[in-house]
Design an enzyme around this catalytic site. Structure first.
Site, PDB file in Angstrom:
ATOM      1  N   GLU A 502      81.529  74.585  54.304  1.00 42.58           N
ATOM      2  CA  GLU A 502      82.773  75.705  53.842  1.00 42.58           C
ATOM      3  C   GLU A 502      83.587  74.940  52.610  1.00 42.58           C
ATOM      4  O   GLU A 502      84.414  75.593  52.196  1.00 42.58           O
ATOM      5  CB  GLU A 502      83.311  76.020  54.977  1.00 42.58           C
ATOM      6  CG  GLU A 502      82.580  76.617  56.054  1.00 42.58           C
ATOM      7  CD  GLU A 502      83.427  77.074  57.449  1.00 42.58           C
ATOM      8  OE1 GLU A 502      84.153  76.645  57.473  1.00 42.58           O
ATOM      9  OE2 GLU A 502      82.601  77.575  58.402  1.00 42.58           O
ATOM     10  N   LYS A 615      82.372  69.614  53.410  1.00 42.82           N
ATOM     11  CA  LYS A 615      83.184  69.378  54.560  1.00 42.82           C
ATOM     12  C   LYS A 615      82.414  68.807  55.516  1.00 42.82           C
ATOM     13  O   LYS A 615      83.093  68.138  56.444  1.00 42.82           O
ATOM     14  CB  LYS A 615      83.752  70.749  54.715  1.00 42.82           C
ATOM     15  CG  LYS A 615      84.359  70.936  56.029  1.00 42.82           C
ATOM     16  CD  LYS A 615      84.801  72.209  56.358  1.00 42.82           C
ATOM     17  CE  LYS A 615      85.839  72.756  57.507  1.00 42.82           C
ATOM     18  NZ  LYS A 615      85.991  74.097  57.857  1.00 42.82           N
TER      19      LYS A 615
END
Length: 785
Positions: A502, A615
Site C-alpha cells: 500500500e 510497506k
C-alpha cells in the site's frame, strides 16, 4: 522502568501459558488492554482496568452489531455499555494506582483457562494499606456470560470501603455515540438491566448484571443504594472492613443482542425476548456464582486445548507461549457458527479499523481454520457468499461486471465501508485520501483463491455447489471486465490499482494482482467447462442465474492475453510497471525503528510512491501463494531483492517472509522473522497494540509454524508436508485436518511422523514421496536437509 511484560510467570502445569504485566505504567494502558482481551467469538471485552484512567479504551463488542453514527461516517462495531468499571473508595480516597504507593503489582492472562487476574498491594495517600485482587473471564461455555470478582483485604487497620458498580451506557467509539438512551431498571434490588438500541441500524443490546457479596468466605447481606442516571445505572454500597478480613464482590453480567442468531427470524416483541432471556440467564448465573461459572469456562477451554494445542520444544520458551497466544486470539475473535459476520482486522479487541473485515481473513487467518476447524472456515467463506450482493453492487457502480468485493466489509448488506480520509499528510497538512476502497482490488481474487484452497483441503462439494462455484465465477467475470487492452503492446493489462504493497498507489500491472486475477479466471473457466459433464443439473441452475456461456466467452476473450510480468535478465520480476525505475534510498533508519510507519515522518504518500520502498510483502506474497509457478532460483533472487526494499510496516508482512525464507534455506532469517511476527503484539513494544491486536499476525504466527517450519502446503490437488525446523527447536507437534480426517504431525530434527486419527485412509506427500496412511496408522520419513 525495564520490560513490563513477563513471559515466565507460569510454572508447573501453567508453564508457557501465562503472560504477566509485572509493573504498572498509566502511559501504556493500551497494550495490555488489547493483548489481554477476553472473548468467545460472540463478544470481546477489552481488558481495561476496573478503575478509570485518562487514555484508557473501555470496549465491549458483539460480532455483527454494526451501526453508522452519522451519514458522513462508515458503519462500525459499536462499543456496548460497559460492565467492567468498578469505583472503589478507601476511607474517602478513590483507589487509583497512579496515586499513593504501589507496593506490589501483577496482572496476568492465563491462556489455558481464559482468566485475567490482577493483584495489587496499595497504600492510599492517607496511609491506608490494603490488598486487592481482580478476577475476570468471558465464558466460552455460555457465550453470553462475563464473570468478575473483586477481593479486598485491609492490611493496616479497619477501613471504610465504598464501592459503585453497574452498567455504563455513556461509552462511545472515540466520541461517536451509537446508542439511544434506552431503558434502565433494577429488579429485586439485585438484577440490573439496560436495553439500548443503535441509532441507525436498529440493533438492540440487552445488558444485565448482578452482584453478590462475601465476608471471610461467608455470604454477606449488604445494603445497596440503586442509582439511575443518564445512560447509567449502578449500585452503591458502604461498609467497614476489619483489618485482615476479606471482602469479596462477585459481579456476573450477560449480553444479548437482536443480532444474535436466535432472534434472526423474530421481528415482533424482540425487546421482550431480549429482556426475558437476559433475566433468565442472569438469574441462573447469579445462583451459580463466579467459581461454578468459571469452572464451566475452564473446562470448555481445556477441551479446546486438548484438540488444538501446538507443542514446541525450543531453546526459548517464548516460542511456545507465542503460538498459544496466537491460538487463543484466533479463537476468541471468530464467531464460528454465524455466516453473517467476518473477522475484524483487530478482532474484537479494539476500535481499530472499525471492526471491518479485509483480505486478512482469507489469506492469513482462513488457512488456520481450514486445516484445524474446517466447519469454521466454511462459515467464514459463506460470509463472503452473503457479501456477493454488495460485491455485485460495487462492480456495477464502478462500471464493471460480476462481483467486485469491498475492500472493507461489515454487515452482510453494508457493501463497501472503507473510510474516505485518513491520517494527516506531513507535507500538506490535509487529511490523506484513503484509496484502498476504490483501487485495491486484489481482494476479489484472494477470496476466490481461498474458496478453492478450502475445497481442495475439505472436498466439501455441497459448499461448492451452493456457494463456492458462484463466488469463483462471479469474481472471474469481474476480472474479465476489469482488464484493459493495450493496443501498442497487444496485451490486456490491469491498470490503476493498489497491490498488497500500500505504499504504491495508482500503479499499472501489479504482478500480484495480475497473477491472482489470471488464476481466478483460469479456475472459473475450468469449472464452467467441466460442470456440464460432472453435474449437469447444477450447470443448468447456475447458467439460468449467471449466464455461464457469456461469462466463459468473456474469460476466453481475455485470459490468454493478460500480461503476467516475467523475470528480466537479472531474474527480477517487476512488482509493477515502473517499480524497478524508481529511486532507491537507504531504508536502514526506518527498518530499525521501534514503531512502524516512521517513513511518514519524512515523506508523504506522493513521495513514497516514487521510491523503491514497500510497506509489506507484495511480490513475495505471490511467490508464496502461487509457488508452483516459479523455480527456486527465481524465488531466491526476488526474495532477496524485495526484502531489502520492504519496511514490514504491515503486520501481514513478516510471516510471509518467514515462510519463504524457510523454503529457500535461509533458516536464520526465517526464525528471526518468526520471532518478529510474535513480537508484533506479544513483544515489549508497549505502543504496538493500542488500537487492538493484529488479527492477521495471529494467523501469520500459525502459518510460520505450520506452513513454514512444519512444511505444510497444498500443491495442485495434494497435501505436502516438508518440514524444516529452525535449529532453535528440537521438535514440534501440531494438529491438522485433511479431507475430514484429523491428523497429528510430529517433527524433530531427525524425522517427521504423521498419525492419521480419522476414519478414512489419507493420501499425502511427505517431502516428494506419496504416502497412503490408513486410519489409526502412522507414516514418516527422515528430515531432508
Amino acid at each position: 522502568m525495564g520490560n513490563i511484560l513477563n513471559y515466565t510467570k507460569g510454572q508447573g502445569e501453567f508453564k508457557n501459558w501465562i503472560i504477566e504485566e509485572s509493573d504498572f505504567d498509566y502511559q501504556h494502558l493500551g497494550k495490555c488492554e488489547s493483548i489481554f482481551c477476553q472473548g468467545n467469538g460472540y463478544m470481546g471485552v477489552r481488558a481495561a482496568l476496573e478503575e478509570k484512567y485518562v487514555g484508557e479504551k473501555r470496549n465491549m463488542f458483539v460480532a455483527g452489531t454494526f451501526n453508522k453514527f452519522d451519514e458522513a461516517e462508515v458503519t462500525e462495531l459499536p462499543n456496548l455499555p460497559d460492565i467492567t468499571n468498578v469505583i472503589i473508595y478507601v476511607s474517602g480516597i478513590r483507589f487509583r494506582m497512579d496515586s499513593g504507593v504501589l507496593h506490589a503489582y501483577s496482572r496476568s492472562l492465563n491462556l489455558k483457562t481464559g482468566e485475567l487476574i490482577r493483584k495489587v498491594d496499595w497504600e492510599s495517600p492517607n496511609g491506608d494499606r490494603l490488598e486487592l485482587c481482580f478476577n475476570r473471564f468471558v465464558s466460552v461455555a455460555n457465550r453470553h456470560i462475563i464473570g468478575s470478582k473483586v477481593t479486598i483485604k485491609p492490611l493496616s487497620g479497619d477501613m471504610n470501603i465504598s464501592i459503585e458498580s453497574g452498567i455504563d451506557g455513556q461509552v462511545t467509539n472515540t466520541g461517536s455515540q451509537h446508542f439511544h438512551e434506552g431503558e434502565k431498571r433494577i429488579y429485586d434490588a439485585t438484577y440490573m438491566e439496560m436495553i439500548s438500541k443503535t441509532i441507525q441500524s436498529g440493533v438492540y443490546a440487552a445488558i444485565h448484571a448482578s452482584h453478590a457479596f462475601e465476608i471471610d468466605g461467608k455470604k454477606a447481606k449488604v445494603d445497596l443504594l440503586p442509582v439511575i442516571e443518564r445512560r447509567f445505572l449502578s449500585n452503591k454500597l458502604q461498609l467497614t472492613l476489619k483489618k485482615d478480613s476479606v471482602f469479596t464482590m462477585e459481579k456476573i453480567s450477560c449480553v444479548h443482542t437482536s443480532r444474535d442468531l436466535k432472534y434472526e427470524s423474530i421481528s415482533d416483541d424482540i425487546v421482550d425476548s431480549l429482556k426475558n432471556d437476559g433475566l433468565e440467564t442472569i438469574r441462573k448465573a447469579y445462583e451459580l456464582g463466579y467459581d461454578a461459572l468459571f469452572k464451566e469456562n475452564k473446562d470448555a477451554w481445556a477441551h479446546f486445548w486438548r484438540e488444538h494445542d501446538i507443542k514446541i520444544n525450543a531453546i526459548n520458551d517464548y516460542d511456545q507461549l507465542a503460538i498459544r497466544f496466537a491460538l487463543y486470539h484466533l479463537n476468541i475473535m471468530t464467531k464460528q457458527d454465524d455466516n453473517r459476520v467476518g473477522i475484524g482486522a483487530k478482532g474484537l479487541s479494539g476500535e481499530g479499523y472499525k471492526g471491518h473485515s479485509f483480505w486478512d481473513t482469507e489469506i492469513f487467518i482462513l488457512p488456520y481454520f481450514m486445516f484445524t476447524q474446517p466447519k469454521t472456515a466454511r462459515t467464514l467463506l459463506e460470509y463472503r457468499f452473503r457479501n456477493l450482493y454488495g460485491a455485485r453492487l460495487k462492480a456495477r457502480e464502478n462500471g464493471f461486471k460480476g462481483a467486485m468485493y469491498p475492500w472493507e466489509s461489515a454487515w452482510i448488506d453494508d457493501g463497501e465501508v472503507t473510510p474516505k480520509l485518513g491520517a494527516a499528510d506531513v507535507v500538506t497538512g490535509e487529511a490523506t485520501p484513503i484509496l484502498t476502497g476504490l483501487i485495491e482490488q486484489h481482494i476479489s481474487a484472494d477470496i476466490a483463491y481461498a474458496v478453492w484452497e478450502y475445497y481442495i483441503a475439505t472436498r466439501d462439494q455441497e459448499f461448492m455447489d451452493n456457494y463456492g462455484y458462484e463466488i469463483i465465477i462471479q469474481t472471474a467475470y469481474f476480472w474479465s471486465s476489469r482488464v484493459e487492452w493495450n493496443e501498442t503492446l497487444k496485451r490486456y493489462e490491469i491498470n490503476d490499482v493498489i497491490g498488497p504493497d500500500e505504499y504504491k498507489e495508482h500503479v499499472n500491472n501489479n504482478a500480484y494482482t495480475n497473477y491472482l486475477a489470471h488464476y481466478n479466471m483460469k479456475l472459473a473457466k475450468e469449472i464452467i467447462e467441466e460442470m456440464p459433464n460432472i453435474n449437469p443439473e447444477l450447470y443448468k441452475k447456475l447458467d439460468q442465474k449467471l449466464h455461464l456461456s457469456n461469462i466463459k466467452d468473456e474469460i476466453d476473450r481475455v485470459i490468454d492475453g493478460l500480461y503476467l510480468p516475467k523475470p528480466g535478465e537479472d531474474g527480477i520480476i517487476p512488482q509493477h510497471d515502473t517499480y524497478l525505475k524508481l529511486k532507491h534510498i537507504d531504508l536502514t533508519p526506518y527498518k530499525n525503528a521501534e514503531v512502524v510507519g516512521t517513513i511518514y515522518n519524512d515523506y508523504n504518500m506522493e513521495q513514497i510512491n516514487e521510491m523503491q520502498v514497500s510497506k509489506q510483502a507484495d511480490l513475495v506474497m505471490l511467490l508464496y501463494l502461487l509457488d508452483d509457478l516459479f523455480d527456486k532460483e527465481t524465488k531466491k533472487k526476488n526474495y532477496l531483492f524485495y526484502e531489502e526494499r520492504t519496511l514490514h510496516d504491515s503486520s501481514l508482512s513478516k510471516s510471509t517472509h518467514c515462510i519463504l525464507a524457510n523454503d529457500l534455506g535461509y533458516r536464520d532469517s526465517a526464525y528471526e522473522f518468526f520471532r518478529s511476527s510474535c513480537d508484533i503484539d506479544l513483544g515489549q513494544n508497549m505502543k504496538s497494540s493500542d488500537m487492538g491486536i493484529h488479527s492477521a499476525a495471529m494467523g501469520g504466527i500459525w502459518q510460520c509454524v505450520v506452513m513454514g517450519f512444519g512444511g505444510v502446503r497444498i500443491v495442485g490437488d495434494d497435501l505436502y508436508i516438508s518440514p524444516r525446523l529452525p535449529k532453535e527447536w528440537s521438535d514440534i507437534s501440531f494438529p491438522l485436518v485433511w479431507r475430514g480426517n484429523p491428523m497429528r504431525v510430529t517433527v524433530s530434527q531427525d524425522d517427521v511422523v504423521v498419525e492419521n486419527m480419522g476414519k478414512d485412509a489419507v493420501s499425502i506427500f511427505i517431502y516428494d514421496t506419496k504416502t497412503s496412511i490408513l486410519a489409526g496408522q502412522k507414516a514418516g520419513a527422515e528430515i531432508k536437509r
